[in-house]
Design an enzyme around this catalytic site. Structure first.
Site, PDB file in Angstrom:
ATOM      1  CE  LYS A 123      -4.526  -1.446   1.429  1.00  0.00           C
ATOM      2  NZ  LYS A 123      -5.700  -1.221   2.257  1.00  0.00           N
ATOM      3  CE  LYS A 173      -5.678  -8.005  -1.939  1.00  0.00           C
ATOM      4  NZ  LYS A 173      -5.935  -7.793  -0.583  1.00  0.00           N
ATOM      5  CE  LYS A 210     -13.478  -4.100  -0.440  1.00  0.00           C
ATOM      6  NZ  LYS A 210     -12.777  -4.037   0.833  1.00  0.00           N
TER       7      LYS A 210
HETATM    8  P1  TYM Z   1     -10.498  -6.330   3.310  1.00  0.00           P
HETATM    9  O1  TYM Z   1     -11.610  -5.337   3.460  1.00  0.00           O
HETATM   10  O2  TYM Z   1      -9.386  -5.999   2.395  1.00  0.00           O
HETATM   11  O3  TYM Z   1     -11.088  -7.719   2.864  1.00  0.00           O
HETATM   12  C1  TYM Z   1     -12.174  -8.332   3.555  1.00  0.00           C
HETATM   13  C2  TYM Z   1     -11.999  -9.836   3.546  1.00  0.00           C
HETATM   14  O4  TYM Z   1     -11.939 -10.313   2.195  1.00  0.00           O
HETATM   15  C3  TYM Z   1     -10.761 -11.102   2.004  1.00  0.00           C
HETATM   16  N1  TYM Z   1     -10.301 -10.891   0.630  1.00  0.00           N
HETATM   17  C4  TYM Z   1     -10.096 -11.872  -0.257  1.00  0.00           C
HETATM   18  N2  TYM Z   1     -10.238 -13.200  -0.174  1.00  0.00           N
HETATM   19  C5  TYM Z   1      -9.970 -13.933  -1.284  1.00  0.00           C
HETATM   20  N3  TYM Z   1      -9.548 -13.391  -2.452  1.00  0.00           N
HETATM   21  C6  TYM Z   1      -9.392 -12.058  -2.580  1.00  0.00           C
HETATM   22  N4  TYM Z   1      -9.001 -11.544  -3.741  1.00  0.00           N
HETATM   23  C7  TYM Z   1      -9.668 -11.235  -1.454  1.00  0.00           C
HETATM   24  N5  TYM Z   1      -9.607  -9.896  -1.243  1.00  0.00           N
HETATM   25  C8  TYM Z   1      -9.986  -9.715   0.046  1.00  0.00           C
HETATM   26  C9  TYM Z   1      -9.767 -10.580   3.020  1.00  0.00           C
HETATM   27  O5  TYM Z   1      -8.790 -11.539   3.329  1.00  0.00           O
HETATM   28  C10 TYM Z   1     -10.674 -10.265   4.199  1.00  0.00           C
HETATM   29  O6  TYM Z   1     -10.902 -11.425   4.970  1.00  0.00           O
HETATM   30  N6  TYM Z   1      -7.880  -5.543   7.499  1.00  0.00           N
HETATM   31  C11 TYM Z   1      -9.008  -6.226   6.934  1.00  0.00           C
HETATM   32  C12 TYM Z   1     -10.302  -5.875   7.634  1.00  0.00           C
HETATM   33  C13 TYM Z   1     -10.245  -6.065   9.107  1.00  0.00           C
HETATM   34  C14 TYM Z   1     -10.255  -7.315   9.796  1.00  0.00           C
HETATM   35  C15 TYM Z   1     -10.209  -6.972  11.176  1.00  0.00           C
HETATM   36  C16 TYM Z   1     -10.322  -8.636   9.367  1.00  0.00           C
HETATM   37  C17 TYM Z   1     -10.169  -5.076  10.029  1.00  0.00           C
HETATM   38  N7  TYM Z   1     -10.157  -5.614  11.280  1.00  0.00           N
HETATM   39  C18 TYM Z   1     -10.203  -7.995  12.152  1.00  0.00           C
HETATM   40  C19 TYM Z   1     -10.331  -9.644  10.346  1.00  0.00           C
HETATM   41  C20 TYM Z   1     -10.273  -9.304  11.703  1.00  0.00           C
HETATM   42  C21 TYM Z   1      -9.148  -5.856   5.474  1.00  0.00           C
HETATM   43  O7  TYM Z   1      -8.666  -4.842   5.034  1.00  0.00           O
HETATM   44  O8  TYM Z   1      -9.923  -6.703   4.744  1.00  0.00           O
END
Ligand code: TYM
Length: 333
Positions: A117, A199, A202
Site C-alpha cells: 500500500k 489478487k 476493489k
Molecule cells: P479487506 O476489506 O481488504 O477484505 C475483507 C476480507 O476479504 C478477504 N479478501 C479476499 N479473499 C480472497 N480473495 C481475494 N481476492 C480477497 N480480497 C480480500 C480478506 O482476506 C478479508 O478477509 N484488514 C481487513 C479488515 C479487518 C479485519 C479486522 C479482518 C479489520 N479488522 C479484524 C479480520 C479481523 C481488510 O482490510 O480486509
C-alpha cells in the site's frame, strides 16, 4: 443459554472502501454466513481502517451504507450475530492505542500489505497505514475471538495479532484469548481476471479484472468472457496456467466441485464453454444477494436499527476486555 456460552467466538471485519468483490465473498463473507449457527459471530465494517487511504467524505458515507447492506444481503442475520460499525464503538480506537505501545516498529515494517500500500500511495504513507495491524489486532482481541475467518492476504496480520496478544499476556497474565485464522481451502485467494498474478481487489485499475457482488448478470458474464487464459486450450490445473487456475478456483468454490471433477467436465471442450459455465455459476450464486441488497438499501431505517443494536452489544462486550487491559497496564479508574 448454557449452550450459547459454550459456543466459540468468531470475529471478522471488512473495509467499506468500495463495493464488495467476489474475492471478499469467496474468501471471507461466505464463511461468515456459514459460521453463524455454530459460533457466536461478531462482524464489523472496519471503517476506521478505510481512512488509512484518503477518501472522499460523501462517497465514503455511501460506501459504508452500501457495504453494510451488501454484507447483510449475503445472509448475515443480526438476530443471530452482531454486525456493527467499527467507528461507532469507541473501544476500538482506545485498544488500538494501547496495543500500538506493545507492537514493534520492526514488526509493522515487515507487513507485506503495508509495503504494497505504501508503494501504491507513495504520496500518503501516513502513520495510520503503518499501525493499521495493531488496530486490527485490537478488533479481534477485544472480543476474545477463537476464530477469525479471512482470506489468505490477512494471514500475516493475524499472526502478528497472536504475537502481540502473547506478548501482552506474557507481561500481565491471561488478558487475551489467542485467536486462530480460519482460511478457506477453496477461494482464499481469488485473483484478478485480467492479471491473475494479482489478487482481485476493489481498487483494480482494470475494471474487467474484478467482479463486484452487485454487478448485473450481463456485466459478470462479460468479465468472465474476457478473462485472461493461455494458449494451452485445455482446462486443467497446472503451474504457469494462472488465469485458468483462477477460473477453476472460482468455479470450484462456487459449485463445490474439485479440480479433478472440473477437468473431467470440460475434457475436450474449449475455454469459451468453460468461461461461460464459470460466469453462469457466479451469476446464479450472486443473484439472490443482489435482489436482497435492493430491498435492504431501500430501507435505511431498518439498516440503522440493525447497526445500532449491534453497536451497543459490541460496546458492551469489548468494554470488558478494554477495562481489564487498562487495569493490567496500570491506569486508574
Ligand atoms: P479487506 O476489506 O481488504 O477484505 C475483507 C476480507 O476479504 C478477504 N479478501 C479476499 N479473499 C480472497 N480473495 C481475494 N481476492 C480477497 N480480497 C480480500 C480478506 O482476506 C478479508 O478477509 N484488514 C481487513 C479488515 C479487518 C479485519 C479486522 C479482518 C479489520 N479488522 C479484524 C479480520 C479481523 C481488510 O482490510 O480486509
Amino acid at each position: 443459554m448454557e449452550n450459547e456460552q459454550k459456543k466459540q467466538v468468531v470475529f471478522s471485519a471488512i473495509q467499506p472502501s468500495g463495493t464488495i468483490t467476489l474475492g471478499n465473498y469467496l474468501g471471507a463473507v461466505r464463511n461468515w454466513v456459514r459460521m453463524q449457527d455454530e459460533y457466536n459471530c461478531i462482524y464489523a465494517l472496519a471503517d476506521m481502517h478505510t481512512i488509512t487511504v484518503r477518501q472522499e467524505p460523501a462517497q465514503m458515507r455511501k460506501n459504508i451504507l452500501d457495504a453494510y447492506a451488501s454484507i447483510m444481503a449475503c445472509g448475515i442475520d443480526v438476530e443471530k450475530s452482531i454486525f456493527f460499525i467499527q467507528s461507532h464503538v469507541h473501544t476500538h480506537a482506545e485498544m488500538a492505542w494501547i496495543l500500538n505501545c506493545y507492537t514493534q516498529f520492526g514488526e509493522l515494517s515487515r507487513m507485506t500489505q503495508f509495503k504494497d500500500k505504501s508503494a501504491k500511495h507513495a504520496d500518503n504513507i501516513n502513520a495510520g497505514l503503518f499501525t493499521y495491524p495493531s488496530l486490527m489486532a485490537g478488533d479481534i482481541l477485544l472480543y476474545q475471538a477463537d476464530k477469525v475467518p479471512v482470506g489468505a492476504d490477512q494471514k500475516q496480520h493475524i499472526e502478528l495479532t497472536c504475537d502481540i496478544a502473547k506478548r501482552f499476556n506474557g507481561l500481565y497474565g491471561n488478558v487475551f484469548k489467542i485467536p486462530e485464522g480460519f482460511i478457506p481451502k477453496n477461494g482464499a485467494r481469488v485473483m484478478s481476471l485480467q492479471n491473475p498474478l494479482n489478487k482481485m481487489s476493489k481498487s483494480d485499475e482494470n475494471a474487467n479484472g474484478c467482479v463486484h457482488l452487485l454487478d448485473p448478470p450481463e456485466v459478470i458474464m462479460k468479465k468472465f468472457k474476457r478473462a485472461v487464459t493461455d494458449s494451452d486450450a485445455c482446462v486443467r490445473y497446472a503451474e504457469g496456467k494462472d488465469g485458468v487456475n483462477n477460473l477453476m478456483t472460482i468455479y470450484g468454490a462456487v459449485t463445490g466441485k474439485t479440480y479433478d471433477e472440473i477437468e473431467k467436465e470440460f475434457d475436450g471442450k474449449g475455454y469459451g464453454d468453460f468461461k461461460t459455465a464459470v460466469g453462469e455459476a457466479v451469476i446464479e450464486e450472486l443473484r439472490p444477494i443482489r435482489e436482497r441488497y435492493e430491498q435492504l438499501i431501500a430501507d435505511k431505517a431498518y439498516l440503522e436499527d440493525c447497526y445500532h443494536k449491534s453497536d451497543e452489544l459490541a460496546l458492551r462486550i469489548s468494554s470488558r476486555t478494554l477495562n481489564k487491559a487498562m487495569k493490567k497496564v496500570g491506569f486508574i479508574k
